[in-house]
Design a protein around this motif. Structure first.
Motif, short mmCIF file in Angstrom:
data_model
loop_
_atom_site.label_atom_id
_atom_site.label_comp_id
_atom_site.label_asym_id
_atom_site.label_seq_id
_atom_site.Cartn_x
_atom_site.Cartn_y
_atom_site.Cartn_z
N ARG A 180 0.83 -1.20 0.00
CA ARG A 180 0.00 0.00 0.00
C ARG A 180 0.86 1.25 0.00
NH1 ARG A 180 -2.69 3.54 3.38
NH2 ARG A 180 -4.83 4.04 2.74
N ALA A 181 1.93 1.25 0.80
CA ALA A 181 2.85 2.39 0.84
C ALA A 181 3.53 2.58 -0.51
CB ALA A 181 3.89 2.18 1.95
N ALA A 182 3.89 1.46 -1.16
CA ALA A 182 4.55 1.55 -2.47
C ALA A 182 3.61 2.14 -3.51
CB ALA A 182 5.00 0.15 -2.90
N ILE A 183 2.32 1.79 -3.43
CA ILE A 183 1.34 2.33 -4.38
C ILE A 183 1.14 3.83 -4.16
CG2 ILE A 183 -1.09 2.24 -5.08
CD1 ILE A 183 -0.98 -0.79 -4.22
N LEU A 184 1.02 4.25 -2.90
CA LEU A 184 0.86 5.67 -2.61
C LEU A 184 2.08 6.46 -3.04
CD1 LEU A 184 -0.84 5.52 0.92
CD2 LEU A 184 -1.92 6.05 -1.28
N ALA B 162 4.15 5.59 -5.45
CA ALA B 162 4.13 5.60 -6.91
C ALA B 162 3.14 6.64 -7.43
CB ALA B 162 3.75 4.21 -7.43
N ALA B 163 1.99 6.74 -6.77
CA ALA B 163 0.98 7.72 -7.19
C ALA B 163 1.52 9.13 -7.08
CB ALA B 163 -0.28 7.56 -6.34
N THR B 164 2.21 9.43 -5.99
CA THR B 164 2.79 10.77 -5.80
C THR B 164 3.84 11.07 -6.85
OG1 THR B 164 2.38 10.62 -3.41
CG2 THR B 164 3.98 12.26 -4.16
N GLU B 165 4.71 10.11 -7.12
CA GLU B 165 5.78 10.31 -8.08
C GLU B 165 5.24 10.46 -9.51
OE1 GLU B 165 8.45 7.04 -7.57
OE2 GLU B 165 8.89 7.54 -5.48
N LEU B 166 4.30 9.60 -9.88
CA LEU B 166 3.72 9.66 -11.23
C LEU B 166 2.91 10.93 -11.42
CD1 LEU B 166 2.62 5.94 -11.71
CD2 LEU B 166 4.49 7.13 -12.88
N LEU B 167 2.24 11.37 -10.37
CA LEU B 167 1.46 12.61 -10.44
C LEU B 167 2.37 13.79 -10.72
CD1 LEU B 167 -1.42 13.68 -10.10
CD2 LEU B 167 -0.95 13.95 -7.66
N ALA B 168 3.52 13.80 -10.06
CA ALA B 168 4.48 14.88 -10.27
C ALA B 168 5.08 14.84 -11.67
CB ALA B 168 5.60 14.79 -9.23
N GLU B 169 5.28 13.65 -12.18
CA GLU B 169 5.95 13.48 -13.47
C GLU B 169 5.02 13.61 -14.66
OE1 GLU B 169 8.79 10.16 -15.72
OE2 GLU B 169 8.26 9.93 -13.59
N HIS B 170 3.79 13.10 -14.54
CA HIS B 170 2.90 13.03 -15.70
C HIS B 170 1.60 13.82 -15.55
CE1 HIS B 170 5.45 9.87 -17.38
NE2 HIS B 170 5.39 9.25 -16.21
N GLY B 171 1.28 14.29 -14.34
CA GLY B 171 -0.01 14.92 -14.13
C GLY B 171 -1.09 13.87 -13.99
N THR B 172 -2.29 14.29 -13.64
CA THR B 172 -3.36 13.32 -13.40
C THR B 172 -3.72 12.52 -14.64
OG1 THR B 172 -4.95 15.11 -13.79
CG2 THR B 172 -4.41 14.63 -11.51
N ALA B 173 -3.70 13.17 -15.80
CA ALA B 173 -4.08 12.48 -17.04
C ALA B 173 -3.10 11.37 -17.40
CB ALA B 173 -4.18 13.47 -18.19
N GLY B 174 -1.85 11.51 -16.96
CA GLY B 174 -0.83 10.53 -17.31
C GLY B 174 -0.72 9.37 -16.34
N VAL B 175 -1.54 9.38 -15.30
CA VAL B 175 -1.51 8.28 -14.32
C VAL B 175 -2.61 7.29 -14.67
CG1 VAL B 175 -1.66 7.65 -11.89
CG2 VAL B 175 -0.66 9.84 -12.54
N THR B 176 -2.23 6.04 -14.86
CA THR B 176 -3.21 4.97 -15.11
C THR B 176 -3.00 3.86 -14.09
OG1 THR B 176 -1.75 3.74 -16.59
CG2 THR B 176 -3.12 5.46 -17.59
N ILE B 177 -3.98 2.99 -13.95
CA ILE B 177 -3.85 1.86 -13.03
C ILE B 177 -2.68 0.97 -13.45
CG2 ILE B 177 -4.95 -0.26 -12.20
CD1 ILE B 177 -6.04 2.20 -10.84
N ARG C 161 0.01 1.83 -15.10
CA ARG C 161 1.28 2.52 -14.81
C ARG C 161 1.56 2.53 -13.31
NH1 ARG C 161 2.19 8.00 -17.95
NH2 ARG C 161 3.10 6.59 -19.50
N LEU C 162 0.51 2.71 -12.51
CA LEU C 162 0.66 2.67 -11.06
C LEU C 162 1.16 1.30 -10.61
CD1 LEU C 162 -2.48 4.46 -9.54
CD2 LEU C 162 -0.09 4.95 -9.01
N ALA C 163 0.53 0.25 -11.15
CA ALA C 163 0.90 -1.11 -10.77
C ALA C 163 2.36 -1.40 -11.12
CB ALA C 163 -0.02 -2.11 -11.44
#
Length: 197
Positions: free
Chosen positions: A18-22, A24-39, A41-43
């Motif tokens: 769960r910590a790894a997913i959260l 990853a979400a923070t890092e991907l959000l910073a790098e790609h924005g909300t539109a660039g985050v997918t399930i 990519r998160l996984a």
């Protein structure tokens, strides 16, 4: 001779995932924005399967919101300086600075929009906002306990004003979402609360 029992590590592994997913979400959000985050990519970024994500969250937006909640809990601490103005200034500055980070701002706006049609996300967003309001309410109530503001001081109104300004700037005037605004707001609210008849 009996075989030693193995220590159960399932809950620890779950918490690590769960910590790894959260994270990853923070890092991907910073790098790609909300539109660039997918399930997917998160996984991949967290090193887990899609089903692990769906075990805890019903949607991508719910993951992003939870990541913001997790981040806010660490970024916005509850001060206890002994004076209302200093406490308000510290809390509001940290809140405005965290919300002013572009990835956080975009994620909050996206979550607020998506929550209109997603009951589970709406509940998660409401829980997050309630948590923040409660923290600020408790901060101001401490000042009332100290005798710094009158017993009749309108605490609920002050809390709504604080977050009202935050969300107005967040949605319509993001260039003004900075620490100086928070300090001016802390001063205005302190004056208002102390001047209650």
């Amino acid at each position: 001779m009996s075989t030693p029992r193995r220590t159960h590590t399932g809950s620890r592994r779950n918490e690590q995932a769960r910590a790894a997913i959260l994270s990853a979400a923070t890092e991907l959000l910073a790098e790609h924005g909300t539109a660039g985050v997918t399930i997917d990519r998160l996984a991949a970024h967290a090193g887990v399967g899609r089903q692990t994500i769906y075990r805890w969250w019903p949607s991508k937006d719910a993951v992003l919101l939870d990541a913001l909640v997790h981040s806010a809990e660490h970024a916005v601490t509850i001060p206890d300086t002994g004076t209302l103005h200093a406490d308000l200034d510290h809390f509001l500055r940290a809140t405005f600075e965290a919300a002013g980070i572009e990835r956080n701002r975009r994620a909050l706006i996206t979550a607020a929009i998506a929550a209109q049609d997603d009951p589970s996300l709406s509940e998660a967003l409401d829980n997050f906002l309630t948590q923040r309001r409660t923290a600020l309410t408790n901060l101001i109530e401490r000042a009332r306990t100290r005798g710094e503001i009158p017993p009749t001081a309108p605490i609920d109104l002050a809390v709504e004003q604080a977050f009202g300004v935050l969300w107005y700037r967040l949605l319509f005037h993001p260039s003004a979402l900075h620490a100086d605004t928070a300090t001016a707001l802390a001063t205005a609210l302190t004056t208002q609360l102390r001047a209650t008849p």
